[in-house]
Design a protein around this motif. Sequence first.
Motif, mmCIF file in Angstrom:
data_model
loop_
_atom_site.group_PDB
_atom_site.id
_atom_site.type_symbol
_atom_site.label_atom_id
_atom_site.label_comp_id
_atom_site.label_asym_id
_atom_site.label_seq_id
_atom_site.Cartn_x
_atom_site.Cartn_y
_atom_site.Cartn_z
ATOM 1 N N ASN B 268 0.751 -1.060 -0.140
ATOM 2 C CA ASN B 268 0.004 -0.023 -0.011
ATOM 3 C C ASN B 268 0.824 1.179 0.081
ATOM 4 O OD1 ASN B 268 -2.508 1.040 0.047
ATOM 5 N ND2 ASN B 268 -2.400 1.561 2.079
ATOM 6 N N TRP B 269 2.228 1.143 -0.103
ATOM 7 C CA TRP B 269 3.085 2.261 -0.153
ATOM 8 C C TRP B 269 2.700 3.090 0.929
ATOM 9 C CZ3 TRP B 269 7.026 1.997 -3.097
ATOM 10 C CH2 TRP B 269 6.931 1.432 -4.447
ATOM 11 N N ALA B 271 4.115 4.571 4.738
ATOM 12 C CA ALA B 271 5.316 5.145 4.875
ATOM 13 C C ALA B 271 6.438 3.894 5.278
ATOM 14 C CB ALA B 271 5.148 6.192 6.024
ATOM 15 N N VAL B 274 7.449 2.037 2.403
ATOM 16 C CA VAL B 274 8.082 2.529 1.444
ATOM 17 C C VAL B 274 9.654 2.317 1.978
ATOM 18 C CG1 VAL B 274 8.854 4.848 0.793
ATOM 19 C CG2 VAL B 274 6.612 4.346 0.762
ATOM 20 N N TRP B 275 9.676 2.772 3.462
ATOM 21 C CA TRP B 275 11.205 2.792 3.957
ATOM 22 C C TRP B 275 11.803 1.282 4.052
ATOM 23 C CZ3 TRP B 275 14.943 6.224 4.493
ATOM 24 C CH2 TRP B 275 14.338 7.605 4.202
ATOM 25 N N PHE B 277 11.310 -0.844 1.978
ATOM 26 C CA PHE B 277 11.579 -1.244 0.363
ATOM 27 C C PHE B 277 12.714 -0.342 -0.065
ATOM 28 C CE2 PHE B 277 11.058 0.740 -4.001
ATOM 29 C CZ PHE B 277 11.253 -0.452 -4.777
ATOM 30 N N VAL B 278 12.911 0.821 0.433
ATOM 31 C CA VAL B 278 14.114 1.683 0.324
ATOM 32 C C VAL B 278 15.311 0.905 0.893
ATOM 33 C CG1 VAL B 278 15.185 3.669 0.780
ATOM 34 C CG2 VAL B 278 12.945 3.803 0.092
#
Lengths: 511, 331
Positions: B268-269, B271, B274-275, B277-278
């Motif tokens: 769901n992207w 926060a 996202v991190w 994943f980063v």
Amino acid sequence: MRFFWTQLTSMRTALMLLLLLAVAAVPGSLFPQRRAGADVVETWIDDNPTIGPILDFLGMFDVYSSVWFSAIYLLLFVSLVGCLWPRGKQHLKTLRQPPARTPRNLKRLPEYGQLILESHGPSPQEALVDAEKLLKKSGYRTELRDGSVGAERGYVREIGNILFHFGLLGVIVFMGIGGLYKYEGQKIIVEGQGFTNNLVSYDSFTPGTAFSEERLAPFGLQLEDFDVVFDRDSETHFGQALDYTATMQVTPGPGEATYQDTIKVNDPLTVDGVRVFLVGNGYAPNITVTDGEGDVAYSGPVIAQIQDPNTNSSLVVLKVPDAQPEQLGFVGLFLPTSYTGDDGVAVSIDPDAYNPELILNSYHGDLGLDDGTPQNVYVLDTDGMTEMNSRNNENGGITLGVGDSYELPDGMGTISFDGWDRYVGLDLHYDPSKWGVGFFSTLALVALVISLYVRRRRAWVKATEQDGHTVIEYGLLARGETFGLREENIKLRQSFDHTWPVIPPDTSEDK
Amino acid sequence: MTPINETLAQYSELFMLIAALIYLVSFFFFSWDMASASRSIRKLENELETVKTKELVGASGPSTTEPVERKQLVSDDMEYTDSIKRPAANIGVAIMIVAALAHAFAVVARAVAASRAPWGNLYEFMTSGALVITVVYLLFLLRKDLRFVGTFVTGVVLLMMMGATIGFPTPVGNVQPALQSWWLITHVSVAVVAMGIFALTFSMSVLQLFKQRAEKQGPINGFMRLVPSSSALENWSYRLNAVAFVMWTFTLIAGAIWAEQAWGRYWNWDAKEVWTFVIWVIYAGYLHARATRGWTGTRSAWLNITGFLAIVFNYTIVNLYFPSLHSYAGF
């Protein structure tokens, strides 16, 4: 063109693109995203009139569907395919070829060993046959040659490497397919009420790009009962919700038999490929409003939004557009366990409904619904309305227990609190592509393990005869990482020592 | 649901403090080892010189006054060698074991008190995470001489325990329904172990940069001589990161499966997602860098350092300040 292709498919470019992807993903966590809530983004832009529109133009509020983000990962995958395709072809060729040619000088290899066998030991040819067997047993592919054995192991490492990237590609492809066919929607259902899976029933609905209404499975759901278990043992977490259970009546299709099923958090209900998730809950007081002309203008449950999860003190907004002679509006709180302190302010002291009360302000006038602009149902726009009841005016606020009624001032009507029900917020998701995503991500994980831990090795054994003794020479070469090459030399040496009558070396040199 | 055992919970909190104090002592001993490195080395070299002089005197050959060659004091494979005595570091390790026992009791007691996995909020996540780091480190110490990162490891563990008890003290309780899942155990525990390894390799990469500079500048002195060569550090952090990267990949996948089960969307992207994943991408870059010409050495060390800083960012700033579906749990 050729130059660009070579550049794009070079390892260095792939690495740069990969790192760029990491950097590009970050703004999506810094700025609110439209996909999560468009209204938050609009508020953010309104609050930052200078930088807001610029960031919006740059796609900072739709990072993951922006042109530049897509460009990076598409380039990355083109680069990957361009990199892996030739490697895959090459590896297929390698798989069909015998192990590499025996080098002339094994001493130059990173790991090298020499053994001299007793004169009663095997001849060079026999020794090579033995050596081939030993190497085969430790997983090498071997070829017996004139005077030497060539062996290679760990071909599967490269296969793992290619499959890993292929798996990632599969994940992206299936995520894309999901974007076409999936749909998701939200629906609030009060106890006793039902829901049929068609577009008008949803409170909000997000279709995939290739969605058509016929694809909606025609099932029906009814919320029979919603049960909450609260923590009554703990002193520090007294009243914390421990378990939610929604008991549903499910009708899989028109005319089909109804059955009972439950939904819990982390335990969704699946019907016809659609997954139904329990994502919210609250109280819905049943309210009846009679207008100034004596007609019932509203009767039924009102969804109250929980404001404080510790006490379940909930916001109630009721708009009665059908009321005559003037429209009516109510805003206030539903307190599940109401308690009025010494300061005269009622608050909720427990999340469960022990002493439910409604504390409301009332308004009459124009609700502003007629001009057709969509309104938030949880916000009462009082611009065109006149306050009737409030703690701050002479009429005072309205306080209702279950079964109480109140007569509004100036003959505007009555409001009564008939009882309460619980409601659930459900998320419905249909995504047929998730299995593909799951399969390819698992494939990527397994392949990753293979590509990191399988060791690619080459080994050669030579046997010659010197002064009636068979002399064995062997060498090991790592392709890629050299970890553990020494240990493999030692292991190989040990198995040779076991197989043949080796003359112990008389020098202190251990090679 | 089993009621909370409040007595055991109190013991848990007490032992957490005791463990932190013992870690502090261990930290001092490791620091002492670091600070006294030059002196122990000089002592060792004086002894060697004496031995050598004696040998020379005994020998009939011509007496030379060549200086003692600068012997390599540590193995590049991080094997234990008996070249130099480091009593302070050994005491540090011994004390750390005691601290780990008290710490393990505290964590287990809390788990038993609440009858669930002891990582249901930020306090528990940090204290359990600190225990994992300690255990991973001590396990490595069994086979490999990693005493040179002792100061760092005890320092990080201390920081995490202080952060937990001062910043996020949370009484023992049951967890909310969203966290009552088998995936809490797998998803979080594997993530914690991966982070423990990443923390270890982070310290190795930092030392790698220092060591590399020292190697360039000529004779190496002091503590740096007790640190393996920069290429050895690079090789070993690569090997460990390869393990941790697999775990991190598993964390991502397990998290996605859990998200599908709890919210219906596997990705769901958010926060936190996202991190995560980063971080995954940074370490993927790190693993690729090794096969890319011009990216080994300093650059790959910096990538590793960046990766760990992103992890720290993810578990501090993102947890506390970014709106996220993961925020209900404090992680």
